[in-house]
Enzyme design. Structure first.
Site, PDB file in Angstrom:
ATOM      1  N   LEU A   1       0.828  -1.548   0.177  1.00 42.04           N
ATOM      2  CA  LEU A   1       0.055  -0.185   0.056  1.00 42.04           C
ATOM      3  C   LEU A   1       0.853   1.307  -0.129  1.00 42.04           C
ATOM      4  O   LEU A   1       0.435   2.260  -0.646  1.00 42.04           O
ATOM      5  CB  LEU A   1      -0.768  -0.246   1.055  1.00 42.04           C
ATOM      6  N   ASP A   2       1.997   1.234   0.744  1.00 38.90           N
ATOM      7  CA  ASP A   2       2.793   2.346   0.873  1.00 38.90           C
ATOM      8  C   ASP A   2       3.270   2.908  -0.509  1.00 38.90           C
ATOM      9  O   ASP A   2       3.387   3.998  -1.066  1.00 38.90           O
ATOM     10  CB  ASP A   2       4.167   2.317   1.708  1.00 38.90           C
ATOM     11  N   ASP A   3       3.976   1.804  -1.325  1.00 38.67           N
ATOM     12  CA  ASP A   3       4.612   2.129  -2.697  1.00 38.67           C
ATOM     13  C   ASP A   3       3.280   2.413  -3.481  1.00 38.67           C
ATOM     14  O   ASP A   3       3.533   3.410  -4.416  1.00 38.67           O
ATOM     15  CB  ASP A   3       5.285   0.943  -3.336  1.00 38.67           C
TER      16      ASP A   3
END
Length: 655
Positions: A388-390
């Site tokens: 989710l971060d990327d």
């Protein structure tokens, strides 16, 4: 990085001409580091553990000697040995027994005499801390494979657990992605009681305590009741395991092999992380796969791609970070603006676009089967495990480029699919984990195997903030129920002192920067109490030299508030970006921070940084992102310039 005497940091606002010159030098340096196909990738360094494991892997497999590579790895390990005699988990850190045992074993394996001064100091330090038997579970498994300890000294993890139904309380699907990919091939290795070949016959009995130590108190992350239950279960399994039906064991091993083979991930490796990749190689070897078997060969090749080999040193990375590096550098370049920087950002985004995972329903789909794939991974490829971060960072960069560069509908579909996947993985508490939704089965951290306390991937403030930033940048308002739930989650996660915990970056500075950017993107300004308290916290912890710093020790379980640490370029940039998101661009603290960056900029236009400011597993595993002191300071300086100039062409975005 140059030291900055405290008396040279002026309270006066730095001239924009000097800031502009620093921006130009840094952006030109980063342009030179862009790869031919448009992406950026910087080294990702951990501790002594993985370089040592790499050498021991080769000896486990009895591979042909590479004495020159061993010499370089030995040089690296000797250089990072701590003054305490052992090896730390991060630059300047305290003694860690597991890293020290592996580094000592590796150095002895490549020919260092136990009587050499550095080896004698290491041995004394290890024995002073209880000996090799006090190492963590993963280290003890390695020692068992080399015959240094009996397998009964390792927690029992029956391979048959792979056959358990999804509803069973102890199931690999309830663990984090990294635990899954590391554990499954390890189940086979333990079931077969694999023995390393060790052709050199090196032993390390001299670093074991001469007598068995008293029972060790449970780790602080464990609940006494749950720990007692699982320890009792471990004892029962040790008695029962020899009586498992052979047909059931074969079925379980076959299931493990199928799991690994499906997720081999080509030359990027199982899970795209070293421990899983190495375990896969050893699993295939233990099952008799020849070296030229396609699955074993590609698994082994994936490990080699992690090596960093210099003229006189070498080490093995835990993984690589090209998607993360490229997306963040693209953000910095878009902030810089101008023809060359924007063209470089566009090339980076073009490289990122086809890496979006649109076909494979990874492990995340077990809980969210109706969500379409659409995320990006951290590495070159990791189809089963995008994060989710990327994804949020890539989507924000593409959206910004769409507006700033006039790319029309070029990224519309990619942004739409990335957003759809992100929204689909929001957890029930309103936050987001890194790889899975609702990965919150905290009782699993009590199983004996989980002595590292990092078996799960629950929602965290930093990842959740990135997802909030993305949604807000794309126009989602606070009235939307999912946005309201996410903002409520961030409000609940704020610490009493105004900071936020940073799971994937060190630590409260990282988390606070992330949250402030999210709140700003959602339209919450410095008049909101949570924003005001966070900004005040950042201002209060600024160092006398104008920078900000925080040590990896801030992850300790008895954390009682910020403790001063040397300034670093990346943490200074995070603090500045956070304060500017809180509307404090005109505060003297921001001027002093920008001046700190300007004065510490190197001759090559970039910033040096030995300190580790990346998080792997709090208290267990830390990362030195070599790119962080390169693109984050540039980003902060460019944003300062843009805000001071009131440049409406480059407004403050979600990050």
């Amino acid at each position: 990085m140059k030291d900055v005497p405290n008396d040279l940091v002026s309270e006066a606002e730095p001239g924009l001409g000097a800031v502009e010159a620093g921006i130009s030098r840094a952006s030109e340096a980063l342009l030179r580091q862009q790869r031919g196909d448009g992406h950026w990738v910087f080294e990702l360094e951990a501790d002594a553990t993985i370089p040592a494991e790499y050498v021991l892997l080769r000896q486990h497999l009895a591979e042909p000697d590479d004495l020159e590579l061993e010499r370089k790895i030995g040089n690296y390990l000797r250089r990072i040995q701590g003054d305490h005699g052992g090896w730390p988990l991060f630059h300047g850190g305290g003694f860690d027994i597991s890293a020290s045992v592996k580094a000592y074993f590796c150095l002895k394996m490549i020919g260092d005499s136990p009587d050499a001064p550095h080896m004698a100091r290491a041995r004394a330090a290890i024995l002073a801390h209880g000996g090799a038997g006090r190492a963590n579970v993963f280290t003890r498994i390695l020692l068992a494979m080399f015959g240094e300890i009996p397998w009964r000294r390792v927690p029992t993890i029956p391979v048959e657990m792979i056959l358990l139904p999804r509803w069973f309380p102890v199931h690999i699907g309830r663990m984090s992605y990294w635990a899954r990919t590391v554990l499954v091939p390890l189940l086979v290795l333990q079931a077969l009681r694999v023995r390393a070949r060790n052709p050199r016959g090196v032993r390390i009995q001299e670093i074991f305590a001469p007598r068995r130590l008293a029972w060790k108190r449970a780790r602080s992350h464990k609940h006494p009741g749950w720990a007692l239950f699982f320890n009792g279960l471990d004892g029962g399994l040790k008695v029962a395991e020899p009586f498992w039906p052979r047909t059931l064991r074969k079925q379980a091993i076959d299931r493990c092999v199928a799991f690994v083979t499906e997720r081999l991930n080509g030359e990027d490796g199982l899970g795209a992380i070293y421990p899983a990749m190495a375990n896969a190689v050893m699993m295939y070897d233990a099952l008799g796969y020849p070296e030229d078997h396609p699955d074993r060969a590609i698994a082994r090749h994936s490990v080699e791609k992690l090596l960093v080999i210099r003229e006189d040193e070498a080490y093995c990375q835990p993984c690589v970070s090209p998607v993360w590096d490229t997306a963040l550098t693209a953000h910095a370049m878009l902030e810089v603006g101008g023809e060359a920087a924007e063209a470089a950002a566009a090339r980076g985004l073009e490289w990122l676009k086809p890496l979006q995972e649109l076909e494979v329903k990874g492990d995340w789909a077990e809980l969210r089967p109706h969500v379409r794939p659409g995320g990006w991974a951290f590495q070159y490829r990791n189809a089963h495990y995008p994060d989710l971060d990327d994804t949020a960072v890539v989507v924000m960069a593409m959206d910004r480029a769409r507006d700033q560069l006039g790319l029309d509908a070029r990224y519309d579909e990619a942004i739409s699919r990335g957003t759809e996947w992100t929204v689909g993985l929001q957890s029930g508490d309103g936050g987001w984990g890194a790889f899975d939704a609702d990965n919150t089965h905290f009782y699993l951290n009590n199983i004996p195997f989980a002595d590292h306390g990092a078996l799960l991937d629950p929602p965290t403030a930093d990842v959740s903030a990135r997802c909030v930033s993305m949604l807000a940048q794309l126009g989602e308002t606070r009235e939307n129920p999912r946005m309201r739930a996410a903002l409520d989650y961030l409000e609940r996660e704020q610490e009493a002192d105004g900071s936020w915990f940073g799971r994937w970056g060190v630590n409260y500075i990282y988390g606070t920067w992330s949250a402030l950017c999210a709140l700003n993107a959602a339209g919450l300004d410095g008049t909101v109490p949570s924003v005001r308290r966070a900004a005040d916290w950042l201002i209060a912890i600024q160092n006398p030299d104008g920078g900000w710093g925080e040590d990896c020790q801030s992850y300790k379980l008895d954390y009682r508030g910020y403790e001063p640490a040397p300034s670093t370029a990346s943490q200074t940039a995070w603090a500045l970006l956070g304060l500017m998101a809180a509307g404090e661009v005109d505060h003297p603290a921001v001027a002093r921070g920008i001046e700190y960056l300007r004065l510490t900029q190197g001759e090559d236009g970039l910033w040096a940084q030995d300190h580790y400011t990346g998080g792997g597993f709090p208290r267990v595993f830390y990362l030195r992102y070599h790119g962080y002191p390169k693109f984050f300071p540039l980003w902060a300086m460019a944003r300062f310039r843009n805000l001071k100039q009131g440049n409406a062409a480059r407004p403050l975005h979600g990050m």
